[in-house]
Write an enzyme that holds these catalytic residues in place. Structure first.
Site, PDB file in Angstrom:
ATOM      1  N   LYS A 193       0.823  -1.206   0.000  1.00  0.00           N
ATOM      2  CA  LYS A 193       0.000   0.000   0.000  1.00  0.00           C
ATOM      3  C   LYS A 193       0.870   1.275   0.000  1.00  0.00           C
ATOM      4  CE  LYS A 193      -3.420  -2.599  -0.437  1.00  0.00           C
ATOM      5  NZ  LYS A 193      -4.576  -2.979   0.325  1.00  0.00           N
TER       6      LYS A 193
HETATM    7  C1  LIG Z   1      -5.648  -3.955   0.787  1.00  0.00           C
HETATM    8  C2  LIG Z   1      -7.079  -3.579   0.787  1.00  0.00           C
HETATM    9  C3  LIG Z   1      -7.898  -3.796   1.891  1.00  0.00           C
HETATM   10  C4  LIG Z   1      -7.440  -4.550   3.102  1.00  0.00           C
HETATM   11  O1  LIG Z   1      -6.297  -4.012   3.666  1.00  0.00           O
HETATM   12  P1  LIG Z   1      -5.475  -4.885   4.742  1.00  0.00           P
HETATM   13  O2  LIG Z   1      -4.667  -3.848   5.455  1.00  0.00           O
HETATM   14  O3  LIG Z   1      -4.633  -5.833   3.952  1.00  0.00           O
HETATM   15  O4  LIG Z   1      -6.443  -5.557   5.613  1.00  0.00           O
HETATM   16  C5  LIG Z   1      -9.205  -3.352   1.851  1.00  0.00           C
HETATM   17  N1  LIG Z   1      -9.688  -2.743   0.766  1.00  0.00           N
HETATM   18  C6  LIG Z   1      -8.945  -2.526  -0.329  1.00  0.00           C
HETATM   19  C7  LIG Z   1      -9.558  -1.826  -1.503  1.00  0.00           C
HETATM   20  C8  LIG Z   1      -7.620  -2.963  -0.366  1.00  0.00           C
HETATM   21  O5  LIG Z   1      -6.877  -2.790  -1.457  1.00  0.00           O
END
Ligand SMILES: *Cc1c(COP(=O)(O)O)cnc(C)c1O
Length: 396
Positions: free
Chosen positions: A198
């Site tokens: 991310k």
């Molecule tokens: C990565 C992601 C999540 C979940 O994030 P985590 O921190 O891995 O739980 C939720 N929504 C979207 C759109 C994502 O890309």
């Protein structure tokens, strides 16, 4: 096939592998983690508080920030704090990661899947208007790939229908819509992800941001077993009271100080990382012009895209398919991904919420040609040129 093999021949010059994404972890991150390990307080403690304070400060607008161990946990706690439960329905775009919808099912509520807009890939509020029922309690707005949803429209839609608004901002840091940073708008909660891929990372982690002190307090309680006070309060001071109460059957969603130390350093880099990704995106636009593909929509004026992802859609009329293009890129050691196979096409969601052809026409059409090209901070012009060259060779 013959043609594909020709395309997929290994390059004469070794350009090296190009991953789909690579996090930026520098000396400062490593030193911050080591410092926490040496401090002997490694789980939720002073670093988490510092990260929360700095994150809230960064967004401004008087928001509170509650750190958790994933965005999935954050979305779950946000929906729980909004009072979502059995008998309720929540509007969710079909083009998202499954966690956006799963958390609603954790709470025993139902999901109402909605298509996205062809150009922005944001939730289609006109279709949401047609699918809404009296049981709908909330809407999830996903800032897909880092493209900022039209928050003015989302909020007015929600107000008109008496809905709570939860933003899935897993891709959206930093992102601006109409001059305002995502996270500072008047939604009930906005949730960021710090998963390894991310925009900033703590390995695993997430942050709930809200202007509502009751939502913040409920999330703080529920991230830590439903205890009335967290462990840090209980053990910080010698002679501090041992007493605590359990006010709900809470979860175990707290962030560790090791993760928060990483987050504090990454947050300092947040604009530099975005600027670097934006440069890569601009380079792609220049190099991919004229091909039979859709590139992601740039942010409208007065707004800013996070450029977390660079998803393209190969046109039906192109001379190779999305799968051929992925195979060619893979053969040249270029990483790709697909964001996302829409939820309604997945076994669980399809069986739970049967649908008819045409219900999600935009997401289906997008997915049939979708792939995500490599984009990460520090990706060089030569690497972008290399990716674009293969795409051009396959499609032009
Ligand atoms: C990565 C992601 C999540 C979940 O994030 P985590 O921190 O891995 O739980 C939720 N929504 C979207 C759109 C994502 O890309």
């Amino acid at each position: 096939m013959q043609q594909l093999r020709a395309i997929a021949a290994p390059p004469a010059v070794d350009y090296g592998k190009i991953p789909c994404f690579r996090p930026v972890i520098g000396r400062a991150e490593i030193e911050a983690v080591v410092e926490v390990l040496r401090s002997a307080w490694i789980t939720t403690g002073p670093k988490v508080r510092e990260f929360e304070a700095k994150f809230a400060d960064f967004l401004g607008g008087g928001v509170e920030a509650v750190a958790v161990n994933s965005a999935t946990a954050g979305l779950h706690l946000a929906a729980e704090a909004c009072g979502i439960g059995p008998g309720d329905e929540v509007i969710v775009p079909t083009l998202t990661f499954t966690a956006t919808g799963s958390v609603i099912r954790y709470l025993g509520a139902e999901v109402v899947l909605v298509d996205v807009e062809a150009d922005t890939l944001a939730i289609d509020l006109d279709q949401a208007e047609r699918r809404i029922t009296p049981r709908c309690k909330a809407i999830m707005a996903v800032h897909f790939g880092g493209y900022p949803c039209d928050m003015t429209r989302v909020l007015s839609f929600a107000r008109r229908h008496g809905l709570k608004v939860i933003e899935d901002a897993a891709h959206a840091l930093p992102t601006f819509r109409d001059g305002r940073i995502i996270g500072s708008w008047e939604s009930d909660a906005c949730v960021f992800s710090f998963y390894a891929t991310k925009p900033i990372t703590t390995g695993e982690g997430g942050m709930i941001v809200t202007r509502d002190p009751q939502i913040a307090e409920r999330a703080r309680t529920m991230r830590s077993h439903g205890l009335s006070r967290d462990a840090f309060d209980r053990f910080r001071k010698v002679g501090a009271s041992w007493a605590y109460d359990v006010v709900a059957p809470g979860y175990k969603y707290n962030m560790t100080d090791v993760a928060a130390a990483l987050g504090i350093v990454q947050l300092r880099r947040v604009y530099a990382l975005q600027a670097s990704r934006e440069r890569v995106a601009e380079h792609y636009f220049a190099r991919l012009a004229g091909l039979p593909i859709d590139c992601p929509a740039p942010a409208p004026s007065g707004s800013r895209h996070a450029w977390h992802l660079f998803p393209i859609r190969v046109h039906e009329t192109a001379r190779a398919t999305r799968d051929h293009l992925i195979a060619a890129l893979t053969a040249h050691e270029i990483g790709t991904s697909v964001h996302y196979r829409p939820l309604h096409q997945m076994t669980y969601w399809r069986e739970r919420y049967p649908w008819k052809p045409g219900d999600f026409a935009v997401a289906d059409r997008y997915f049939a040609g979708a792939l995500t090209l490599p984009l990460f901070p520090g990706m060089s012009d030569a690497q972008v040129d290399r990716v674009a060259q293969i795409v051009r060779r396959v499609l032009a």
